[in-house]
Design a protein around this motif. Structure first.
Motif, PDB file in Angstrom:
ATOM      1  N   LEU A 310      -0.774   0.404   2.211  1.00 56.45           N
ATOM      2  CA  LEU A 310      -2.033   0.065   1.554  1.00 56.45           C
ATOM      3  C   LEU A 310      -2.956  -0.701   2.489  1.00 56.45           C
ATOM      4  O   LEU A 310      -4.166  -0.435   2.561  1.00 56.45           O
ATOM      5  CB  LEU A 310      -1.740  -0.752   0.296  1.00 56.45           C
ATOM      6  N   LEU A 311      -2.404  -1.645   3.240  1.00 54.32           N
ATOM      7  CA  LEU A 311      -3.229  -2.410   4.189  1.00 54.32           C
ATOM      8  C   LEU A 311      -3.724  -1.520   5.323  1.00 54.32           C
ATOM      9  O   LEU A 311      -4.847  -1.712   5.818  1.00 54.32           O
ATOM     10  CB  LEU A 311      -2.436  -3.598   4.732  1.00 54.32           C
ATOM     11  N   MET A 312      -2.929  -0.556   5.746  1.00 50.96           N
ATOM     12  CA  MET A 312      -3.407   0.395   6.753  1.00 50.96           C
ATOM     13  C   MET A 312      -4.607   1.175   6.221  1.00 50.96           C
ATOM     14  O   MET A 312      -5.590   1.412   6.934  1.00 50.96           O
ATOM     15  CB  MET A 312      -2.282   1.343   7.159  1.00 50.96           C
ATOM     16  N   ALA A 313      -4.541   1.581   4.950  1.00 46.27           N
ATOM     17  CA  ALA A 313      -5.678   2.292   4.345  1.00 46.27           C
ATOM     18  C   ALA A 313      -6.899   1.396   4.257  1.00 46.27           C
ATOM     19  O   ALA A 313      -8.029   1.839   4.518  1.00 46.27           O
ATOM     20  CB  ALA A 313      -5.283   2.800   2.961  1.00 46.27           C
ATOM     21  N   TYR A 314      -6.692   0.126   3.913  1.00 44.20           N
ATOM     22  CA  TYR A 314      -7.809  -0.821   3.922  1.00 44.20           C
ATOM     23  C   TYR A 314      -8.410  -0.924   5.325  1.00 44.20           C
ATOM     24  O   TYR A 314      -9.632  -1.009   5.495  1.00 44.20           O
ATOM     25  CB  TYR A 314      -7.336  -2.197   3.460  1.00 44.20           C
ATOM     26  N   GLY A 315      -7.547  -0.938   6.353  1.00 47.77           N
ATOM     27  CA  GLY A 315      -8.036  -1.008   7.725  1.00 47.77           C
ATOM     28  C   GLY A 315      -8.880   0.200   8.091  1.00 47.77           C
ATOM     29  O   GLY A 315      -9.931   0.072   8.742  1.00 47.77           O
TER      30      GLY A 315
END
Length: 490
Positions: A310-315
């Motif tokens: 999820l944090l990779m997608a936010y990035g």
């Protein structure tokens, strides 16, 4: 749709690698009669009892092939992907949700969990369910009561499935405290958590009683590679890209917080805080506690892998927005195509890791499929067989016979004392070769196969001298990936 994609990514090729020691613990425990299973759980593996119980009924319906036994994990990963996709859709566009779902489907720790007969895929699913519940509380605190009931149920089920999933209690607590509009929710959070822990006390008590089972973990040295690469990302190249994207997400979120404070305006519902706590807090606690309570191995991090995705997608979303703001003339192109391109790069980096996870020896270098194939092809009716018992239990080649008995129908395990189903542990107990000979196990046996554990050029020599004492000499040796199969004849 992305949930189906996630399940497919995990299930394709899952039948190729041999089962390995941890999977054998699941498979052999699940194959026991229920009475025998409960007796075993009173001595070992009580913390895995719920998953063994569920697998027991699954294999009664769908069979005991590696594909059938691993398929529930793939389903759990598919549901996890669907959950993360839904989460992302609540805090962004459909494009952002699709990006988050695809990244979750290919992140290496989840593709590994999705092809393994263990409960780690379900740990990721239950942690994601808690995240979904928190998202609803964050968006609609006025109707939080029913969600706190759901939270307590999922947390309790999570503790029964994986004891350390109870650390999600702390993740939710930290997120509540650091989100000012939700601080008035601390009482229902504490009440629901306390009820969940109280209902899970039986498994917690058994975990304390059986804690010596994982005491060896306290002697392990936790390396930077294990934390930075092995926990979630599988390979250095994927890990580098993942950490860059996570850093971009966190930096962007912090900048938004600072701007909101300087402008004295509310930021609105945001989920990055929970995702960061979900990623860092459980594993940080386990790593810090390892010397004291033997609390960490890299696969425990599966519960936080959806947070990494999820944090990779936010990035990726942050990169698209920053690029669009800097090159306004091409802003629409950047906003539309950079997420697609970045997601495609992540998938491309994941493909080699995914492929390596589905090679024949991917599961801890296990070669039990090859042992089974050799014995099925070479052994004659009436042959005996012995297995190396100097290797540690999870590496013993005898597990090839236990997990695939049909391939060994022509041979008799000459040293077998108590089969696993009659034992209080999940493994067989055996006689020494001399003891087996003394009680007549070798009477009339002219040929004996000896399967030794091997690493590189080193091959164990369990039972070799004893066979020589009984008048057997070696006539053939077949070397496999992690074993040596020798034929001894009188």
């Amino acid at each position: 749709m992305l949930g189906v994609f996630g399940a497919a990514v995990s299930v394709i090729g899952s039948w190729i690698p041999s089962l390995w020691g941890d999977e054998a613990a699941s498979v052999l425990s699940a194959r026991r009669p229920l009475g025998s299973l409960f007796v075993m759980l009173a001595h070992v593996d009580a913390v895995h009892g719920l998953s063994y119980f569920a697998l027991h009924f699954w294999i009664r319906i769908f069979g005991t092939t590696p594909f059938a036994e691993r398929f529930p994990s793939a389903i759990a990963i598919g549901a996890t992907v669907a959950g993360v996709t839904w989460l992302a859709s609540r805090f962004g566009s459909l494009r952002f949700a699709a990006c988050a779902g695809v990244v979750t489907a290919v992140i290496p720790q989840l593709t590994f969990a999705g092809e393994e007969v263990r409960a780690y895929a379900f740990d990721a699913l239950l942690a994601t369910a808690i995240a979904v519940i928190f998202a609803e509380i964050l968006r609609h605190p006025e109707s939080a009561r029913r969600w706190w009931i759901a939270y307590g149920i999922v947390l309790c089920a999570g503790i029964y499935t994986f004891l350390y999933l109870g650390l999600m209690f702390g993740v939710v607590g930290v997120a509540l405290w650091l989100t000012p509009p939700l601080r008035d929710q601390w009482r229902p959070w504490l009440k629901s958590s306390a009820i969940a822990v109280a209902c899970a006390l039986p498994v917690i008590v058994f975990a304390v009683i059986e804690r010596n089972q994982i005491a060896f973990l306290s002697t392990r040295t936790i390396t930077l590679h294990e934390v930075g690469v092995s926990m979630w990302f599988g390979h250095v190249s994927f890990a580098l890209a993942a950490w860059v994207l996570i850093a971009v997400a966190v930096i962007g979120w912090v900048r938004d917080l600072r701007r909101a404070r300087s402008d004295a305006r509310p930021l609105g519902p945001h989920f990055e805080l929970f995702a960061v706590a979900w990623l860092v807090l459980p594993m940080g606690i386990l790593i810090a506690a390892t010397p004291v309570m033997a609390g960490f191995t890299a696969r425990y991090a599966t519960m936080s892998a959806p947070a990494a995705a999820l944090l990779m997608a936010y990035g990726i979303r942050r990169l698209a927005r920053w690029t669009a703001s800097r090159w306004s003339a091409r802003g629409r192109v950047a906003r539309n195509w950079l997420p697609v391109t970045a997601t495609a790069v992540v998938v491309a980096l994941a493909v080699p890791v995914w492929a390596s996870q589905r090679s024949p020896y991917a599961m801890n270098h296990s070669d039990w499929n090859q042992i089974s194939a050799r014995i099925a092809a070479e052994a004659r009716p009436g042959d005996g067989i012995l297995f190396d018992h100097s290797a540690k239990p999870s590496r013993r080649p005898e597990l090839a016979m236990d997990t695939d008995p049909a391939s060994f129908r022509n041979v008799t395990n000459l040293a077998l004392h108590l089969p696993y189903a009659e034992n209080t542990l999940w493994t067989d107990t055996v006689y020494s070769v001399h003891h087996a000979a003394a009680i007549g196990r070798f009477d009339g046996v002219r040929r004996v196969w000896l399967v030794e554990y091997a690493t590189g050029a080193r091959v164990d020599a369990w039972g070799v001298r004893e066979l020589a004492d009984l008048g057997f000499h070696r006539t053939r040796t077949l070397r496999e990936h992690s074993s040596a199969i020798s034929l001894y004849e009188r």
